[in-house]
Design an enzyme around this catalytic site. Sequence first.
Site, PDB file in Angstrom:
ATOM      1  N   SER A 141       0.868  -1.178   0.000  1.00  0.00           N
ATOM      2  CA  SER A 141       0.000   0.000   0.000  1.00  0.00           C
ATOM      3  C   SER A 141       0.906   1.231   0.000  1.00  0.00           C
ATOM      4  CB  SER A 141      -0.835   0.002   1.291  1.00  0.00           C
ATOM      5  OG  SER A 141      -1.452   1.252   1.502  1.00  0.00           O
ATOM      6  N   TYR A 154      -2.135  -1.241  10.456  1.00  0.00           N
ATOM      7  CA  TYR A 154      -2.095  -1.356   8.986  1.00  0.00           C
ATOM      8  C   TYR A 154      -0.759  -0.825   8.458  1.00  0.00           C
ATOM      9  CZ  TYR A 154      -3.971  -1.042   4.185  1.00  0.00           C
ATOM     10  OH  TYR A 154      -4.196  -1.189   2.837  1.00  0.00           O
TER      11      TYR A 154
HETATM   12  P1  NAD Z   1     -11.582  -6.019   0.018  1.00  0.00           P
HETATM   13  O1  NAD Z   1     -12.160  -5.886   1.379  1.00  0.00           O
HETATM   14  O2  NAD Z   1     -12.415  -5.651  -1.169  1.00  0.00           O
HETATM   15  O3  NAD Z   1     -11.045  -7.496  -0.239  1.00  0.00           O
HETATM   16  C1  NAD Z   1     -10.324  -8.168   0.747  1.00  0.00           C
HETATM   17  C2  NAD Z   1     -10.303  -9.630   0.407  1.00  0.00           C
HETATM   18  O4  NAD Z   1      -9.585 -10.306   1.449  1.00  0.00           O
HETATM   19  C3  NAD Z   1     -11.692 -10.268   0.348  1.00  0.00           C
HETATM   20  O5  NAD Z   1     -11.707 -11.278  -0.643  1.00  0.00           O
HETATM   21  C4  NAD Z   1     -11.829 -10.907   1.747  1.00  0.00           C
HETATM   22  O6  NAD Z   1     -12.733 -11.991   1.781  1.00  0.00           O
HETATM   23  C5  NAD Z   1     -10.396 -11.363   1.945  1.00  0.00           C
HETATM   24  N1  NAD Z   1     -10.063 -11.602   3.341  1.00  0.00           N
HETATM   25  C6  NAD Z   1     -10.248 -10.803   4.414  1.00  0.00           C
HETATM   26  N2  NAD Z   1      -9.833 -11.420   5.534  1.00  0.00           N
HETATM   27  C7  NAD Z   1      -9.377 -12.630   5.144  1.00  0.00           C
HETATM   28  C8  NAD Z   1      -8.840 -13.736   5.847  1.00  0.00           C
HETATM   29  N3  NAD Z   1      -8.690 -13.718   7.178  1.00  0.00           N
HETATM   30  N4  NAD Z   1      -8.487 -14.839   5.147  1.00  0.00           N
HETATM   31  C9  NAD Z   1      -8.658 -14.890   3.786  1.00  0.00           C
HETATM   32  N5  NAD Z   1      -9.180 -13.867   3.085  1.00  0.00           N
HETATM   33  C10 NAD Z   1      -9.527 -12.749   3.761  1.00  0.00           C
HETATM   34  O7  NAD Z   1     -10.233  -5.168   0.060  1.00  0.00           O
HETATM   35  P2  NAD Z   1      -9.294  -4.544  -1.079  1.00  0.00           P
HETATM   36  O8  NAD Z   1      -9.416  -3.085  -0.986  1.00  0.00           O
HETATM   37  O9  NAD Z   1      -9.493  -5.208  -2.372  1.00  0.00           O
HETATM   38  O10 NAD Z   1      -7.869  -4.903  -0.463  1.00  0.00           O
HETATM   39  C11 NAD Z   1      -7.029  -5.906  -0.987  1.00  0.00           C
HETATM   40  C12 NAD Z   1      -5.604  -5.608  -0.582  1.00  0.00           C
HETATM   41  O11 NAD Z   1      -5.198  -4.365  -1.166  1.00  0.00           O
HETATM   42  C13 NAD Z   1      -5.393  -5.478   0.921  1.00  0.00           C
HETATM   43  O12 NAD Z   1      -4.165  -6.067   1.289  1.00  0.00           O
HETATM   44  C14 NAD Z   1      -5.339  -3.978   1.118  1.00  0.00           C
HETATM   45  O13 NAD Z   1      -4.611  -3.624   2.251  1.00  0.00           O
HETATM   46  C15 NAD Z   1      -4.654  -3.562  -0.154  1.00  0.00           C
HETATM   47  N6  NAD Z   1      -4.844  -2.156  -0.502  1.00  0.00           N
HETATM   48  C16 NAD Z   1      -6.091  -1.667  -0.738  1.00  0.00           C
HETATM   49  C17 NAD Z   1      -6.227  -0.330  -1.058  1.00  0.00           C
HETATM   50  C18 NAD Z   1      -7.566   0.283  -1.346  1.00  0.00           C
HETATM   51  O14 NAD Z   1      -7.646   1.507  -1.420  1.00  0.00           O
HETATM   52  N7  NAD Z   1      -8.607  -0.484  -1.531  1.00  0.00           N
HETATM   53  C19 NAD Z   1      -5.106   0.505  -1.135  1.00  0.00           C
HETATM   54  C20 NAD Z   1      -3.861  -0.040  -0.887  1.00  0.00           C
HETATM   55  C21 NAD Z   1      -3.743  -1.374  -0.573  1.00  0.00           C
END
Ligand code: NAD
Length: 259
Positions: A141, A154
């Site tokens: 991130s 985080y």
């Molecule tokens: P999201 O909530 O849409 O998806 C998260 C996914 O992780 C889902 O499929 C959920 O079921 C799964 N998950 C959660 N806990 C879990 C567990 N204990 N075991 C297995 N699966 C689990 O989130 P997202 O925004 O798509 O985030 C995905 C990644 O991208 C994360 O690591 C997040 O930190 C990172 N990220 C997101 C953003 C953003 O702005 N959305 C920015 C930077 C980084």
Amino acid sequence: MKNKCAIVTGSTSGIGLGIARALARQGADIVLNGFGDASEIQSLCESMSVEHGVRVVYSAANMAHPDETEAMITDAIARFGGVDILVNNAGIQHVAPVDEFPVEKWDSILAINLSSAFHTTRMALPSMKARGWGRIVNIASAHGLVASPFKSAYVAAKHAIVGLTKSVALETARLPITCNAICPGYVLTPLVERQIDDQAKVHGIPREAVIEKVILERQPSKEFVKIDDVAELAVFLCGDAAAGITGATLSIDGGWVAQ
Ligand code: NAD
């Protein structure tokens, strides 16, 4: 990527689902992982499989539990003969001042956002070494490079996964295996939707104002990064043209960390 096996953790939603779809489009067989409605996940697997002519299997492994994480990798190796691509994407968020941060939330965030990547990597790497090729992509991130207040767990986990990425890259540098981190800015996914709703309640302002004044305040482009753009960057890192990129942190954040 025909006959390559790609595991994408946390791929039932958001960025992970986008990456799984993009890798399937390239011909990779997919291990989908994450939570959600069982019948929706089953139809997701079937549609991805039919659309792209690849095998798609689902693992319900909870990335907070090392034994389930290990079982997911062992099962993938048994089904596909090895793991070629590993995308460590599963992640959760919790926002609170550090002196009020719930201890169990700290532990969960560290387990899911960081330790699961250690467990998947240590389990998958011997298979990549045996097959003589591998790609590990860690979804970190902008918070892996810079901090924000109230996100101590985080930010700590994301900085640490950048460190893990570099260490694994050095250990595999002489092999045709790479390990890189993608550092997205804000992407409009269910994870961010929840933050928008929470902030709207806290500040007592409408959703649009939260997006403009709170969420995208640090993102100079003032636009969300697109899921598909993060996915295409992951696909590029998994391709042959990226063979020389390892131990890198690739920002895709509308200029966030340039400030
Ligand atoms: P999201 O909530 O849409 O998806 C998260 C996914 O992780 C889902 O499929 C959920 O079921 C799964 N998950 C959660 N806990 C879990 C567990 N204990 N075991 C297995 N699966 C689990 O989130 P997202 O925004 O798509 O985030 C995905 C990644 O991208 C994360 O690591 C997040 O930190 C990172 N990220 C997101 C953003 C953003 O702005 N959305 C920015 C930077 C980084």
